[in-house]
Design a protein around this motif. Structure first.
Motif, PDB file in Angstrom:
ATOM      1  N   ASN A 169      71.326  26.153 -43.175  1.00 12.93           N
ATOM      2  CA  ASN A 169      72.547  26.428 -43.945  1.00 12.93           C
ATOM      3  C   ASN A 169      73.769  25.824 -43.262  1.00 12.93           C
ATOM      4  O   ASN A 169      74.655  25.259 -43.919  1.00 12.93           O
ATOM      5  CB  ASN A 169      72.746  27.936 -44.098  1.00 12.93           C
ATOM      6  N   LYS A 170      73.808  25.926 -41.938  1.00 15.97           N
ATOM      7  CA  LYS A 170      74.924  25.382 -41.169  1.00 15.97           C
ATOM      8  C   LYS A 170      74.971  23.857 -41.275  1.00 15.97           C
ATOM      9  O   LYS A 170      76.040  23.266 -41.446  1.00 15.97           O
ATOM     10  CB  LYS A 170      74.791  25.802 -39.698  1.00 15.97           C
ATOM     11  N   GLU A 171      73.799  23.219 -41.192  1.00 21.14           N
ATOM     12  CA  GLU A 171      73.734  21.755 -41.275  1.00 21.14           C
ATOM     13  C   GLU A 171      74.142  21.266 -42.668  1.00 21.14           C
ATOM     14  O   GLU A 171      74.872  20.281 -42.798  1.00 21.14           O
ATOM     15  CB  GLU A 171      72.322  21.259 -40.939  1.00 21.14           C
ATOM     16  N   VAL A 172      73.669  21.931 -43.719  1.00 21.90           N
ATOM     17  CA  VAL A 172      74.017  21.545 -45.092  1.00 21.90           C
ATOM     18  C   VAL A 172      75.520  21.688 -45.305  1.00 21.90           C
ATOM     19  O   VAL A 172      76.167  20.808 -45.903  1.00 21.90           O
ATOM     20  CB  VAL A 172      73.239  22.400 -46.121  1.00 21.90           C
ATOM     21  N   LYS A 173      76.087  22.785 -44.817  1.00 23.87           N
ATOM     22  CA  LYS A 173      77.532  22.989 -44.944  1.00 23.87           C
ATOM     23  C   LYS A 173      78.305  21.896 -44.201  1.00 23.87           C
ATOM     24  O   LYS A 173      79.318  21.372 -44.699  1.00 23.87           O
ATOM     25  CB  LYS A 173      77.901  24.361 -44.379  1.00 23.87           C
ATOM     26  N   GLY A 174      77.832  21.521 -43.032  1.00 27.74           N
ATOM     27  CA  GLY A 174      78.487  20.467 -42.256  1.00 27.74           C
ATOM     28  C   GLY A 174      78.459  19.129 -42.974  1.00 27.74           C
ATOM     29  O   GLY A 174      79.449  18.383 -42.988  1.00 27.74           O
ATOM     30  N   ILE A 175      77.321  18.818 -43.608  1.00 26.38           N
ATOM     31  CA  ILE A 175      77.194  17.564 -44.361  1.00 26.38           C
ATOM     32  C   ILE A 175      78.130  17.567 -45.560  1.00 26.38           C
ATOM     33  O   ILE A 175      78.795  16.571 -45.854  1.00 26.38           O
ATOM     34  CB  ILE A 175      75.731  17.349 -44.802  1.00 26.38           C
ATOM     35  N   GLU A 176      78.166  18.693 -46.281  1.00 30.79           N
ATOM     36  CA  GLU A 176      79.054  18.801 -47.445  1.00 30.79           C
ATOM     37  C   GLU A 176      80.516  18.606 -47.038  1.00 30.79           C
ATOM     38  O   GLU A 176      81.277  17.918 -47.727  1.00 30.79           O
ATOM     39  CB  GLU A 176      78.860  20.153 -48.123  1.00 30.79           C
ATOM     40  N   ASP A 177      80.903  19.197 -45.903  1.00 32.05           N
ATOM     41  CA  ASP A 177      82.280  19.047 -45.420  1.00 32.05           C
ATOM     42  C   ASP A 177      82.590  17.604 -45.052  1.00 32.05           C
ATOM     43  O   ASP A 177      83.682  17.097 -45.341  1.00 32.05           O
ATOM     44  CB  ASP A 177      82.517  19.948 -44.200  1.00 32.05           C
ATOM     45  N   ARG A 178      81.622  16.933 -44.403  1.00 33.10           N
ATOM     46  CA  ARG A 178      81.822  15.530 -44.013  1.00 33.10           C
ATOM     47  C   ARG A 178      81.922  14.633 -45.238  1.00 33.10           C
ATOM     48  O   ARG A 178      82.758  13.714 -45.297  1.00 33.10           O
ATOM     49  CB  ARG A 178      80.666  15.077 -43.110  1.00 33.10           C
ATOM     50  N   LEU A 179      81.091  14.881 -46.243  1.00 31.96           N
ATOM     51  CA  LEU A 179      81.144  14.100 -47.483  1.00 31.96           C
ATOM     52  C   LEU A 179      82.513  14.249 -48.147  1.00 31.96           C
ATOM     53  O   LEU A 179      83.119  13.263 -48.578  1.00 31.96           O
ATOM     54  CB  LEU A 179      80.048  14.565 -48.450  1.00 31.96           C
ATOM     55  N   LEU A 180      82.972  15.479 -48.219  1.00 30.87           N
ATOM     56  CA  LEU A 180      84.262  15.743 -48.846  1.00 30.87           C
ATOM     57  C   LEU A 180      85.387  15.038 -48.080  1.00 30.87           C
ATOM     58  O   LEU A 180      86.281  14.437 -48.679  1.00 30.87           O
ATOM     59  CB  LEU A 180      84.517  17.245 -48.883  1.00 30.87           C
ATOM     60  N   GLU A 181      85.299  15.074 -46.781  1.00 24.51           N
ATOM     61  CA  GLU A 181      86.309  14.427 -45.935  1.00 24.51           C
ATOM     62  C   GLU A 181      86.344  12.916 -46.169  1.00 24.51           C
ATOM     63  O   GLU A 181      87.412  12.316 -46.291  1.00 24.51           O
ATOM     64  CB  GLU A 181      85.991  14.722 -44.464  1.00 24.51           C
ATOM     65  N   LEU A 182      85.154  12.294 -46.252  1.00 25.15           N
ATOM     66  CA  LEU A 182      85.067  10.844 -46.432  1.00 25.15           C
ATOM     67  C   LEU A 182      85.594  10.408 -47.791  1.00 25.15           C
ATOM     68  O   LEU A 182      86.388   9.466 -47.898  1.00 25.15           O
ATOM     69  CB  LEU A 182      83.620  10.375 -46.268  1.00 25.15           C
ATOM     70  N   VAL A 183      85.139  11.090 -48.853  1.00 23.79           N
ATOM     71  CA  VAL A 183      85.518  10.680 -50.207  1.00 23.79           C
ATOM     72  C   VAL A 183      86.994  10.954 -50.467  1.00 23.79           C
ATOM     73  O   VAL A 183      87.665  10.200 -51.179  1.00 23.79           O
ATOM     74  CB  VAL A 183      84.623  11.376 -51.253  1.00 23.79           C
ATOM     75  N   LYS A 184      87.512  12.017 -49.883  1.00 21.67           N
ATOM     76  CA  LYS A 184      88.924  12.336 -50.072  1.00 21.67           C
ATOM     77  C   LYS A 184      89.846  11.252 -49.524  1.00 21.67           C
ATOM     78  O   LYS A 184      90.987  11.114 -49.974  1.00 21.67           O
ATOM     79  CB  LYS A 184      89.261  13.679 -49.410  1.00 21.67           C
ATOM     80  N   GLN A 185      89.364  10.478 -48.547  1.00 20.92           N
ATOM     81  CA  GLN A 185      90.182   9.424 -47.952  1.00 20.92           C
ATOM     82  C   GLN A 185      90.661   8.422 -49.001  1.00 20.92           C
ATOM     83  O   GLN A 185      91.791   7.936 -48.954  1.00 20.92           O
ATOM     84  CB  GLN A 185      89.385   8.683 -46.875  1.00 20.92           C
ATOM     85  N   ASP A 186      89.757   8.098 -49.947  1.00 17.47           N
ATOM     86  CA  ASP A 186      90.083   7.073 -50.938  1.00 17.47           C
ATOM     87  C   ASP A 186      90.109   7.572 -52.384  1.00 17.47           C
ATOM     88  O   ASP A 186      90.768   6.981 -53.229  1.00 17.47           O
ATOM     89  CB  ASP A 186      89.070   5.917 -50.851  1.00 17.47           C
ATOM     90  N   GLN A 187      89.372   8.644 -52.665  1.00 19.04           N
ATOM     91  CA  GLN A 187      89.152   9.016 -54.058  1.00 19.04           C
ATOM     92  C   GLN A 187      89.466  10.481 -54.360  1.00 19.04           C
ATOM     93  O   GLN A 187      88.788  11.108 -55.166  1.00 19.04           O
ATOM     94  CB  GLN A 187      87.688   8.724 -54.443  1.00 19.04           C
TER      95      GLN A 187
END
Length: 323
Positions: A169-187
């Protein structure tokens, strides 16, 4: 006949890749950077290199060639397979496959490859890792349930499974947060627009933005639907063949699955999706077919909203996605 001086078909595997040139015939190279460099040296100006989308194996070569100014096309393996079947080919080797891919490139107008940005590449890796963790999490939950059914589960086994589930659960949450961080940079704007559509959650919105490069890779909604593989195929011939309509499944399986899951929620809260679902079911069609139509509708809504730059409006979107 294509416009390139020479066309090369590439059949790539774990250790090597076979190449067949329309002018120079067959050759083979190691599937590493040294092999890539040797291959580039053999290419004439205005050459086209065609390869199949084969998961991890084709990606490194396609990226390398693109960055070295070589025109590349990555095609759907099923399209090549059908091309080979049409030619009634009886021999199947790495050399013959490379030749078939070359002939496919000569006979068809193939799509040109655009290299992934660093953000896109990392996002796709994150999605693959998340899929792996989600499968493990489901297996762990099932195992926990199985132990509980026994009535007197081993405390050690139970606690170990609980620790494993907590970690996943912790790893999935971390991945979701990283994805959101990356996409928010441009989109960030597109994420906000897409999640305004009833039925589309943040995970589906993230994946849509990443694989479509902010919807810049497609000019029409129909192209995107074909890419995802939720366009219907009809099986009818004369009066004797009356197969059930189904989706083509030639496309992005991951996004197709995400949209199908979104369709359940969209049937309840999205006006356009609810109407199309009720209309199809009222005609006596299966609920599965109706959900596929809803997934198709959702994708068209997403395309219309992303291109218009306007948030979801049930009346406005209905006009844009009509038909």
């Amino acid at each position: 006949m294509n416009k390139y001086k020479e066309t090369f078909g590439v059949d790539i595997s774990k250790d090597v890749f076979d190449v067949y040139g329309s002018e120079c015939g067959h050759s083979q190279f190691k599937n590493d950077e040294q092999g890539f460099k040797l291959f580039v040296k053999t290419l004439a100006a205005d050459s086209l290199v065609v390869m199949e989308a084969t998961g991890y194996y084709h990606y490194r070569l396609a990226q390398f060639l693109y960055k070295n100014g070589i025109t590349v096309s990555v095609v759907n393996p099923l399209s090549v397979k059908r091309f080979i079947q049409m030619k009634l080919a009886k021999v199947k080797t790495d050399k013959s496959d490379a030749k078939a891919i070359c002939n496919y490139g000569l006979s068809n107008e193939v799509p040109l490859y655009n290299a992934l940005s660093d953000v896109q590449a990392e996002c796709l890796q994150l999605f693959r890792l998340m899929d792996s963790y989600l499968k493990k999490r489901t297996a762990t939950k099932n195992k926990l349930h199985g132990e509980e059914v026994l009535g007197i589960p081993s405390k050690y086994v139970y606690r170990s499974l609980k620790r494993d589930l907590k970690h996943l659960n912790k790893e999935v949450k971390g991945i979701e947060d990283r994805l959101l961080e990356l996409v928010k940079q441009d989109q960030q704007k597109q994420l906000t627009l897409l999640t305004s559509i009833p039925g589309i959650g943040i995970k589906t919105a993230l994946f849509l933005v990443v694989i479509t490069d902010g919807f810049s890779k497609f000019e029409k909604a129909s192209q995107l639907c074909s890419y995802v593989g939720i366009t219907p195929t009809i099986r009818e011939s004369g009066s004797s063949v009356r197969g059930r309509s189904r989706i083509s499944k030639v496309g992005n399986k991951k996004l197709r699955n995400l949209l199908f899951l979104c369709a359940f929620n969209a049937c309840k809260h999205n006006k356009g999706c609810r109407e199309i679902y009720e209309r199809i079911v009222a005609k006596g069609k299966s609920k599965k077919l109706a959900l596929i139509a809803v997934a198709n509708k959702l994708l068209k809504q997403a395309f219309a909203i992303a291109k218009s730059g306007l948030p979801y409006d049930e009346n406005f979107v209905s006009v844009l996605t009509k038909g």
